[in-house]
Design a protein around this motif. Structure first.
Motif, mmCIF file in Angstrom:
data_model
loop_
_atom_site.group_PDB
_atom_site.id
_atom_site.type_symbol
_atom_site.label_atom_id
_atom_site.label_comp_id
_atom_site.label_asym_id
_atom_site.label_seq_id
_atom_site.Cartn_x
_atom_site.Cartn_y
_atom_site.Cartn_z
ATOM 1 N N GLY A 66 -102.653 87.860 17.780
ATOM 2 C CA GLY A 66 -102.573 89.096 17.004
ATOM 3 C C GLY A 66 -101.163 89.366 16.503
ATOM 4 N N ALA A 67 -100.161 89.128 17.356
ATOM 5 C CA ALA A 67 -98.769 89.307 16.940
ATOM 6 C C ALA A 67 -98.425 88.321 15.834
ATOM 7 C CB ALA A 67 -97.833 89.139 18.132
ATOM 8 N N ARG A 68 -98.905 87.082 15.965
ATOM 9 C CA ARG A 68 -98.647 86.060 14.948
ATOM 10 C C ARG A 68 -99.320 86.439 13.620
ATOM 11 N NH1 ARG A 68 -100.245 82.019 17.741
ATOM 12 N NH2 ARG A 68 -98.271 81.840 18.819
ATOM 13 N N LYS A 69 -100.535 86.960 13.682
ATOM 14 C CA LYS A 69 -101.246 87.392 12.474
ATOM 15 C C LYS A 69 -100.468 88.499 11.763
ATOM 16 C CE LYS A 69 -105.669 89.326 11.007
ATOM 17 N NZ LYS A 69 -106.984 89.812 11.453
ATOM 18 N N LEU A 70 -99.946 89.430 12.531
ATOM 19 C CA LEU A 70 -99.157 90.516 11.958
ATOM 20 C C LEU A 70 -97.877 89.988 11.323
ATOM 21 C CD1 LEU A 70 -98.884 93.548 11.528
ATOM 22 C CD2 LEU A 70 -98.049 93.743 13.872
ATOM 23 N N PHE A 71 -97.224 89.046 11.977
ATOM 24 C CA PHE A 71 -96.007 88.444 11.443
ATOM 25 C C PHE A 71 -96.294 87.697 10.143
ATOM 26 C CE2 PHE A 71 -93.007 84.686 11.682
ATOM 27 C CZ PHE A 71 -91.932 85.366 11.161
ATOM 28 N N GLU A 72 -97.384 86.943 10.102
ATOM 29 C CA GLU A 72 -97.737 86.215 8.880
ATOM 30 C C GLU A 72 -97.988 87.182 7.721
ATOM 31 O OE1 GLU A 72 -97.464 82.960 8.390
ATOM 32 O OE2 GLU A 72 -96.754 82.818 10.459
ATOM 33 N N GLN A 73 -98.628 88.300 8.000
ATOM 34 C CA GLN A 73 -98.849 89.295 6.944
ATOM 35 C C GLN A 73 -97.525 89.924 6.515
ATOM 36 O OE1 GLN A 73 -101.657 89.730 5.344
ATOM 37 N NE2 GLN A 73 -100.807 91.286 3.991
ATOM 38 N N ALA A 74 -96.624 90.165 7.460
ATOM 39 C CA ALA A 74 -95.305 90.727 7.118
ATOM 40 C C ALA A 74 -94.549 89.771 6.192
ATOM 41 C CB ALA A 74 -94.499 90.994 8.391
ATOM 42 N N LYS A 75 -94.657 88.469 6.436
ATOM 43 C CA LYS A 75 -93.999 87.500 5.555
ATOM 44 C C LYS A 75 -94.585 87.557 4.146
ATOM 45 C CE LYS A 75 -94.390 83.769 8.139
ATOM 46 N NZ LYS A 75 -94.201 82.401 8.678
ATOM 47 N N LYS A 76 -95.894 87.713 4.039
ATOM 48 C CA LYS A 76 -96.521 87.840 2.717
ATOM 49 C C LYS A 76 -96.060 89.108 2.008
ATOM 50 C CE LYS A 76 -100.763 85.391 3.983
ATOM 51 N NZ LYS A 76 -102.213 85.566 4.240
ATOM 52 N N ILE A 77 -95.964 90.188 2.751
ATOM 53 C CA ILE A 77 -95.508 91.446 2.166
ATOM 54 C C ILE A 77 -94.063 91.307 1.691
ATOM 55 C CG2 ILE A 77 -94.936 93.850 2.738
ATOM 56 C CD1 ILE A 77 -97.522 93.811 4.510
ATOM 57 N N ALA A 78 -93.219 90.622 2.471
ATOM 58 C CA ALA A 78 -91.834 90.376 2.057
ATOM 59 C C ALA A 78 -91.787 89.559 0.769
ATOM 60 C CB ALA A 78 -91.062 89.672 3.171
ATOM 61 N N GLN A 79 -92.664 88.558 0.673
ATOM 62 C CA GLN A 79 -92.714 87.761 -0.557
ATOM 63 C C GLN A 79 -93.157 88.618 -1.739
ATOM 64 O OE1 GLN A 79 -91.669 84.729 -1.306
ATOM 65 N NE2 GLN A 79 -90.911 84.506 0.776
ATOM 66 N N GLY A 80 -94.103 89.524 -1.516
ATOM 67 C CA GLY A 80 -94.521 90.442 -2.569
ATOM 68 C C GLY A 80 -93.375 91.324 -3.029
ATOM 69 N N ALA A 81 -92.565 91.790 -2.082
ATOM 70 C CA ALA A 81 -91.386 92.593 -2.429
ATOM 71 C C ALA A 81 -90.418 91.768 -3.270
ATOM 72 C CB ALA A 81 -90.703 93.112 -1.164
ATOM 73 N N CYS A 82 -90.300 90.494 -2.968
ATOM 74 C CA CYS A 82 -89.431 89.614 -3.747
ATOM 75 C C CYS A 82 -89.964 89.440 -5.175
ATOM 76 C CB CYS A 82 -89.305 88.264 -3.067
ATOM 77 S SG CYS A 82 -88.274 88.317 -1.594
ATOM 78 N N LEU A 83 -91.260 89.312 -5.311
ATOM 79 C CA LEU A 83 -91.846 89.177 -6.645
ATOM 80 C C LEU A 83 -91.547 90.417 -7.490
ATOM 81 C CD1 LEU A 83 -95.328 87.610 -5.833
ATOM 82 C CD2 LEU A 83 -93.417 86.517 -7.042
ATOM 83 N N MET A 84 -91.562 91.579 -6.867
ATOM 84 C CA MET A 84 -91.330 92.822 -7.606
ATOM 85 C C MET A 84 -89.866 93.040 -7.970
ATOM 86 S SD MET A 84 -93.996 95.502 -5.863
ATOM 87 C CE MET A 84 -93.853 94.978 -4.176
ATOM 88 N N THR A 85 -88.952 92.416 -7.250
ATOM 89 C CA THR A 85 -87.526 92.672 -7.450
ATOM 90 C C THR A 85 -86.744 91.451 -7.925
ATOM 91 O OG1 THR A 85 -87.095 92.182 -5.119
ATOM 92 C CG2 THR A 85 -87.489 94.505 -5.692
ATOM 93 N N ASN A 86 -87.406 90.318 -8.059
ATOM 94 C CA ASN A 86 -86.733 89.060 -8.392
ATOM 95 C C ASN A 86 -85.675 88.675 -7.356
ATOM 96 O OD1 ASN A 86 -88.143 88.371 -10.799
ATOM 97 N ND2 ASN A 86 -87.033 90.022 -11.824
ATOM 98 N N CYS A 87 -85.935 89.027 -6.091
ATOM 99 C CA CYS A 87 -85.037 88.658 -5.011
ATOM 100 C C CYS A 87 -85.623 87.496 -4.225
ATOM 101 C CB CYS A 87 -84.827 89.870 -4.087
ATOM 102 S SG CYS A 87 -83.833 91.172 -4.825
ATOM 103 N N GLU A 88 -84.884 87.060 -3.217
ATOM 104 C CA GLU A 88 -85.321 86.011 -2.298
ATOM 105 C C GLU A 88 -85.247 86.560 -0.884
ATOM 106 O OE1 GLU A 88 -82.466 82.980 -3.048
ATOM 107 O OE2 GLU A 88 -83.146 82.638 -5.099
ATOM 108 N N VAL A 89 -86.015 85.962 0.030
ATOM 109 C CA VAL A 89 -85.991 86.409 1.419
ATOM 110 C C VAL A 89 -85.935 85.212 2.353
ATOM 111 C CG1 VAL A 89 -88.522 86.505 1.696
ATOM 112 C CG2 VAL A 89 -87.059 87.989 3.100
ATOM 113 N N GLU A 90 -85.192 85.387 3.434
ATOM 114 C CA GLU A 90 -85.177 84.416 4.535
ATOM 115 C C GLU A 90 -85.707 85.133 5.763
ATOM 116 O OE1 GLU A 90 -81.118 83.288 5.019
ATOM 117 O OE2 GLU A 90 -81.258 81.693 3.551
#
Length: 160
Positions: A136-160
């Motif tokens: 469950g923690a891993r599932k939440l983390f994987e979704q958080a990474k997707k959300i971070a990527q979505g934020a990058c798409l909206m701002t033209n930024c990159e994330v590590e």
């Protein structure tokens, strides 16, 4: 009548929220001769509880990178890393509606720029994601990474 001796050792466990100290205690041999260990989490009273008490935890820093520019003179030249952090925060807040029972996520913005009139090229947010089980923690983390990527798409930024 049989007799036996017992040695009782108590020591503190600082930095619980950062999940740092206990692995070092094990690594450094503090539990090598231990047959039984109790863990206490100090609250405002001494008591005992029962039931599920622990949760799997994933702690992650999301470091966003954009491009800096003066906010009043040339904002079109910037890619705002702090905007990406804020959009990730909004995305995680919206995802909370879909959390499974027992999932929790908490964050703190650890870096948001240097001064108000400069669009920050770097911004960071630290998330802690928990669930009673590791999957469950891993599932939440994987979704958080997707959300971070979505934020990058909206701002033209990159994330590590």
């Amino acid at each position: 009548m049989n007799s036996f001796s017992v040695t009782f050792t108590a020591f503190g466990a600082p930095a619980e929220e950062q999940v740092l100290c206990r692995p070092y205690y094990v690594r450094d041999g503090y539990f090598d001769d231990v047959d039984l260990a109790f863990h206490d989490h100090i609250f405002d009273e001494v008591k005992s509880d029962y039931g599920l008490m622990q949760a799997a935890l994933i702690s992650a820093n999301f470091n966003f990178k954009g491009e800096s520019a003066h906010a009043a003179m040339a904002p079109w030249k910037a890619r705002d890393a702090l905007d990406a952090v804020v959009l990730m925060d909004v995305g995680m807040a919206q995802y909370r509606e879909h959390f499974e029972r027992g999932m929790t996520a908490h964050r703190v913005i650890t870096h948001g720029g240097e001064q108000p009139n400069v669009i920050p090229a770097k911004a960071s947010v630290w998330w802690m994601m928990r669930h009673p089980g590791a999957e469950g923690a891993r599932k939440l983390f994987e979704q958080a990474k997707k959300i971070a990527q979505g934020a990058c798409l909206m701002t033209n930024c990159e994330v590590e």
